[in-house]
Scaffold this motif. Structure first.
Motif, PDB file in Angstrom:
ATOM      1  N   THR A   1      30.148  60.161  29.434  1.00 14.70           N
ATOM      2  CA  THR A   1      29.774  59.680  30.780  1.00 14.70           C
ATOM      3  C   THR A   1      30.540  58.414  31.185  1.00 14.70           C
ATOM      4  O   THR A   1      29.935  57.376  31.453  1.00 14.70           O
ATOM      5  CB  THR A   1      28.264  59.393  30.834  1.00 14.70           C
ATOM      6  N   PRO A   2      31.869  58.481  31.302  1.00 16.37           N
ATOM      7  CA  PRO A   2      32.615  57.270  31.663  1.00 16.37           C
ATOM      8  C   PRO A   2      32.827  57.073  33.160  1.00 16.37           C
ATOM      9  O   PRO A   2      33.342  56.033  33.570  1.00 16.37           O
ATOM     10  CB  PRO A   2      33.962  57.511  30.981  1.00 16.37           C
ATOM     11  N   LEU A   3      32.454  58.057  33.988  1.00  7.03           N
ATOM     12  CA  LEU A   3      32.963  58.069  35.360  1.00  7.03           C
ATOM     13  C   LEU A   3      32.381  56.966  36.235  1.00  7.03           C
ATOM     14  O   LEU A   3      33.105  56.347  37.028  1.00  7.03           O
ATOM     15  CB  LEU A   3      32.718  59.445  35.990  1.00  7.03           C
ATOM     16  N   THR A   4      31.081  56.693  36.133  1.00  9.27           N
ATOM     17  CA  THR A   4      30.525  55.637  36.983  1.00  9.27           C
ATOM     18  C   THR A   4      30.959  54.249  36.510  1.00  9.27           C
ATOM     19  O   THR A   4      31.073  53.328  37.326  1.00  9.27           O
ATOM     20  CB  THR A   4      28.990  55.713  37.040  1.00  9.27           C
ATOM     21  N   THR A   5      31.226  54.080  35.232  1.00 12.29           N
ATOM     22  CA  THR A   5      31.740  52.798  34.739  1.00 12.29           C
ATOM     23  C   THR A   5      33.115  52.517  35.336  1.00 12.29           C
ATOM     24  O   THR A   5      33.389  51.399  35.804  1.00 12.29           O
ATOM     25  CB  THR A   5      31.799  52.799  33.204  1.00 12.29           C
ATOM     26  N   LEU A   6      33.986  53.527  35.322  1.00 13.37           N
ATOM     27  CA  LEU A   6      35.303  53.367  35.937  1.00 13.37           C
ATOM     28  C   LEU A   6      35.179  53.079  37.431  1.00 13.37           C
ATOM     29  O   LEU A   6      35.905  52.229  37.977  1.00 13.37           O
ATOM     30  CB  LEU A   6      36.137  54.631  35.717  1.00 13.37           C
ATOM     31  N   LYS A   7      34.280  53.790  38.098  1.00  9.72           N
ATOM     32  CA  LYS A   7      34.100  53.593  39.534  1.00  9.72           C
ATOM     33  C   LYS A   7      33.618  52.182  39.840  1.00  9.72           C
ATOM     34  O   LYS A   7      34.086  51.538  40.791  1.00  9.72           O
ATOM     35  CB  LYS A   7      33.113  54.628  40.067  1.00  9.72           C
ATOM     36  N   LEU A   8      32.677  51.679  39.034  1.00  6.11           N
ATOM     37  CA  LEU A   8      32.159  50.336  39.280  1.00  6.11           C
ATOM     38  C   LEU A   8      33.235  49.281  39.052  1.00  6.11           C
ATOM     39  O   LEU A   8      33.308  48.289  39.798  1.00  6.11           O
ATOM     40  CB  LEU A   8      30.952  50.056  38.389  1.00  6.11           C
ATOM     41  N   ALA A   9      34.073  49.471  38.049  1.00  9.65           N
ATOM     42  CA  ALA A   9      35.178  48.527  37.820  1.00  9.65           C
ATOM     43  C   ALA A   9      36.095  48.466  39.038  1.00  9.65           C
ATOM     44  O   ALA A   9      36.542  47.385  39.452  1.00  9.65           O
ATOM     45  CB  ALA A   9      35.957  48.932  36.571  1.00  9.65           C
ATOM     46  N   GLN A  10      36.357  49.606  39.627  1.00 14.45           N
ATOM     47  CA  GLN A  10      37.187  49.650  40.829  1.00 14.45           C
ATOM     48  C   GLN A  10      36.496  48.947  41.997  1.00 14.45           C
ATOM     49  O   GLN A  10      37.117  48.155  42.724  1.00 14.45           O
ATOM     50  CB  GLN A  10      37.487  51.100  41.193  1.00 14.45           C
ATOM     51  N   ILE A  11      35.219  49.226  42.204  1.00 15.61           N
ATOM     52  CA  ILE A  11      34.461  48.615  43.294  1.00 15.61           C
ATOM     53  C   ILE A  11      34.446  47.094  43.160  1.00 15.61           C
ATOM     54  O   ILE A  11      34.669  46.359  44.136  1.00 15.61           O
ATOM     55  CB  ILE A  11      33.026  49.176  43.321  1.00 15.61           C
ATOM     56  N   PHE A  12      34.203  46.611  41.958  1.00 18.34           N
ATOM     57  CA  PHE A  12      34.124  45.165  41.748  1.00 18.34           C
ATOM     58  C   PHE A  12      35.487  44.496  41.918  1.00 18.34           C
ATOM     59  O   PHE A  12      35.577  43.372  42.421  1.00 18.34           O
ATOM     60  CB  PHE A  12      33.529  44.865  40.375  1.00 18.34           C
ATOM     61  N   THR A  13      36.539  45.171  41.497  1.00 16.76           N
ATOM     62  CA  THR A  13      37.877  44.613  41.705  1.00 16.76           C
ATOM     63  C   THR A  13      38.182  44.487  43.197  1.00 16.76           C
ATOM     64  O   THR A  13      38.686  43.460  43.664  1.00 16.76           O
ATOM     65  CB  THR A  13      38.932  45.490  41.019  1.00 16.76           C
ATOM     66  N   GLU A  14      37.854  45.517  43.944  1.00 15.48           N
ATOM     67  CA  GLU A  14      38.088  45.482  45.392  1.00 15.48           C
ATOM     68  C   GLU A  14      37.217  44.439  46.078  1.00 15.48           C
ATOM     69  O   GLU A  14      37.568  43.933  47.155  1.00 15.48           O
ATOM     70  CB  GLU A  14      37.829  46.868  45.984  1.00 15.48           C
ATOM     71  N   ALA A  15      36.079  44.082  45.455  1.00 13.64           N
ATOM     72  CA  ALA A  15      35.185  43.069  46.019  1.00 13.64           C
ATOM     73  C   ALA A  15      35.590  41.656  45.642  1.00 13.64           C
ATOM     74  O   ALA A  15      34.925  40.692  46.069  1.00 13.64           O
ATOM     75  CB  ALA A  15      33.745  43.333  45.578  1.00 13.64           C
ATOM     76  N   GLY A  16      36.648  41.509  44.827  1.00  9.11           N
ATOM     77  CA  GLY A  16      37.160  40.174  44.537  1.00  9.11           C
ATOM     78  C   GLY A  16      37.063  39.706  43.104  1.00  9.11           C
ATOM     79  O   GLY A  16      37.421  38.563  42.809  1.00  9.11           O
ATOM     80  N   LEU A  17      36.588  40.556  42.183  1.00  7.65           N
ATOM     81  CA  LEU A  17      36.534  40.143  40.778  1.00  7.65           C
ATOM     82  C   LEU A  17      37.951  40.035  40.231  1.00  7.65           C
ATOM     83  O   LEU A  17      38.741  40.979  40.353  1.00  7.65           O
ATOM     84  CB  LEU A  17      35.731  41.153  39.960  1.00  7.65           C
ATOM     85  N   PRO A  18      38.330  38.898  39.629  1.00  3.98           N
ATOM     86  CA  PRO A  18      39.700  38.739  39.149  1.00  3.98           C
ATOM     87  C   PRO A  18      40.070  39.769  38.077  1.00  3.98           C
ATOM     88  O   PRO A  18      39.219  40.199  37.286  1.00  3.98           O
ATOM     89  CB  PRO A  18      39.705  37.317  38.563  1.00  3.98           C
ATOM     90  N   PRO A  19      41.334  40.185  38.046  1.00  7.38           N
ATOM     91  CA  PRO A  19      41.794  41.148  37.033  1.00  7.38           C
ATOM     92  C   PRO A  19      41.538  40.646  35.620  1.00  7.38           C
ATOM     93  O   PRO A  19      41.656  39.456  35.336  1.00  7.38           O
ATOM     94  CB  PRO A  19      43.297  41.254  37.317  1.00  7.38           C
ATOM     95  N   GLY A  20      41.157  41.584  34.743  1.00  2.00           N
ATOM     96  CA  GLY A  20      40.958  41.262  33.334  1.00  2.00           C
ATOM     97  C   GLY A  20      39.555  40.850  32.969  1.00  2.00           C
ATOM     98  O   GLY A  20      39.203  40.828  31.785  1.00  2.00           O
TER      99      GLY A  20
END
Length: 509
Positions: A190-209
């Protein structure tokens, strides 16, 4: 991934690890299939990360922790960002809960209700970060003693398949609020929502890494992450044996550890409690999430005077539960996660028969029209279960519960505590004194009185004995993400020379 309300066919997507704010290629060429447990269809493929992939994600996280964009961010700015992430989560709730249902098979009514609470975890810990104070400690003599807390660093987090986002967010919220960084290894199922949340948070301004995701098998990618020499804390939710292996590896670098492992929740039902209500809680506690929870109400310990009535009514209630397509709003229970897990549940049904328990209902695979290849199991109840039976002692992790009679309070506690686990327990009684007495004496880290499955970001969550170590949620989790430094300041101007008059010195330390 675009998910229709009732997906008939979905293009198979290829995913990589999420590092430095984007998906990157990983693995050595071999890919792992991700299946929809309601149909058995492949819906995505992911790599099985190598040691180099794990190291890349760890180096990225360390750079983010030490860099100005995240490591140099002040507390108030970070709290504002965490609150924006909570808002971004809410804005994407519809796509997240549908993707979770597609990937792990829980009915949409469950995933919607569960995921809608998760933004509050981020807001709670952002509030804790703003209100945090270090200590000034009264000490003997003319000294000022105070503490400084600094974020511990990289938190490696291995998450399970049963509640992919909820269990991730219990850790992720506090990681971000305290200024730590994380490398997450979600379940290979079940990795799909984890990957999706990482993308959402990056687009919301969370710094890379700050929030990296590595994919692959627990036995390889998960093990390499736990063994990595640069982790500062290991968070793992999973089986007890997996916890022993990962914990031993993390101990070699003296990493902090929080582990929520196996459970075998006892539910003690006393005869002063309404039987119909107790049965409703029993069905909810045992069969929500198809019973795939560490706090599943898997052992019902019922006072002898109401035992037969309880078993009869639980049989009737269980047979009304609608098993089916998790995207159908009328469905009340979906599939288990895999064919392997379905077979495990059916094996324990066989153990129940072999050991002399009485099958009340279920114990077989469920047939769902149009979902012939799905991993469905009928909700299962065994009665007349003795404490030495395997279905009483061992975690099944499926829609499976047992019922055992008890004579009095002491007998109920004896049966409840006859287990290597100590995660959660529940008590059904109207006697206030008894409720507090039993809660104090049952072996568990979490106790529900006249309720089940309730959690809150402010309330500590974790177990004892074979159920793990440490606590998630609450101030307990928040404080464990810091190193504490004690600063002792001499405020006097007295001359000092230990070696001038050693014999008459009153104090060394």
């Amino acid at each position: 991934m675009n998910i229709p309300s009732k997906p008939a066919s979905i293009d198979v997507e290829i995913h990589g690890n999420f590092v430095d704010g984007r998906e990157v290629e990983a693995g050595n060429g071999a890919m792992l299939d991700i299946r929809n447990p309601a149909t058995g269809d492949v819906i995505a493929r992911i790599p099985n990360s190598t040691a180099d992939d794990i190291d890349r994600a760890m180096k990225s996280a360390r750079a983010a922790f030490e860099g100005k964009a995240w490591g140099g961010m002040d507390t108030r700015a970070r709290a504002r960002l965490v609150n924006r992430l909570a808002d971004a989560f809410e804005a994407n709730l519809d796509s997240l809960y549908r993707l979770e249902t597609l990937n792990n098979g829980r009915p949409v009514n469950e995933t919607r209700a569960q995921l809608s609470r998760l933004p509050d975890f981020f807001r709670y810990f952002a509030g804790l970060a703003l209100s945090r104070r270090d200590s000034v400690i009264p000490v003997e003599g003319a000294y000022l003693n105070y503490t400084l807390r600094t974020p511990i660093g990289i938190v490696a987090n291995c998450t399970p398949f049963n509640h992919p986002l909820m269990i991730l967010c219990k850790s992720l919220a506090v990681v971000l609020a305290t200024g730590c960084v994380t490398v997450v290894k979600p379940s290979e199922y079940t990795p799909l929502t984890t990957l999706k949340l990482a993308q959402i948070f990056t687009e919301a301004g969370l710094p890379p890494g700050v929030f990296n995701v590595v994919l692959g098998l627990g036995a390889s990618a998960g093990k390499m992450l736990a063994e990595h020499g640069d982790i500062n804390k290991l968070v793992l939710t999973g089986g007890t044996e997996a916890g022993r292996i990962a914990g031993s590896a993390a101990a070699k670098v003296f990493a902090h550890q929080t582990m929520e492992l196996g459970g075998k929740t006892p539910v003690m039902v006393f005869d002063d409690f309404d039987v119909d209500r107790a049965v409703n809680y029993a069905a909810f506690g045992a069969f929500i999430g198809a019973g795939q929870t560490c706090v599943c109400a898997s052992r019902h310990i019922v006072q002898a005077s109401i035992y037969d009535e309880f078993v009869e009514k639980l049989q009737a209630k269980t047979r009304t539960i609608r098993v089916g397509d998790p995207f159908d709003p009328s469905t009340q229970m979906g599939p288990v996660i895999s064919a392997k897990q379905r077979d495990r549940v059916l094996t324990y049904a066989n153990y129940g028969h072999a050991d002399g328990a009485r099958l009340v209902t279920g114990g077989v695979a469920a047939k769902v029209p149009g979902h012939d290849n799905g991993y469905f199991v009928e909700p299962t109840v065994f009665a007349d279960v003795k404490s030495d039976m395997r279905i009483f002692q061992e975690e099944v992790f499926g829609p499976f519960t047992s019922v055992t009679p008890f004579k009095d309070e002491a007998d109920a506690l004896r049966l409840a505590n006859d287990s290597p686990f100590g995660l959660a327990a529940a008590i059904r009684t109207r006697d206030v004194a008894r409720a507090h007495r039993v809660a104090a004496n049952v072996k568990a880290g979490i106790v529900w009185i006249n309720d089940h499955h309730r959690l809150d970001p402010a309330s500590p969550w974790g177990g004892v004995d074979d159920s793990g170590i440490g606590r998630e949620c609450g101030a307990e989790s928040f404080n464990d993400h810091f190193n504490t430094k004690s600063v002792m300041v001499a405020t006097h101007e007295q001359p000092f020379d230990w070696y001038r008059d050693t014999a008459n010195q009153k104090r060394l330390n």
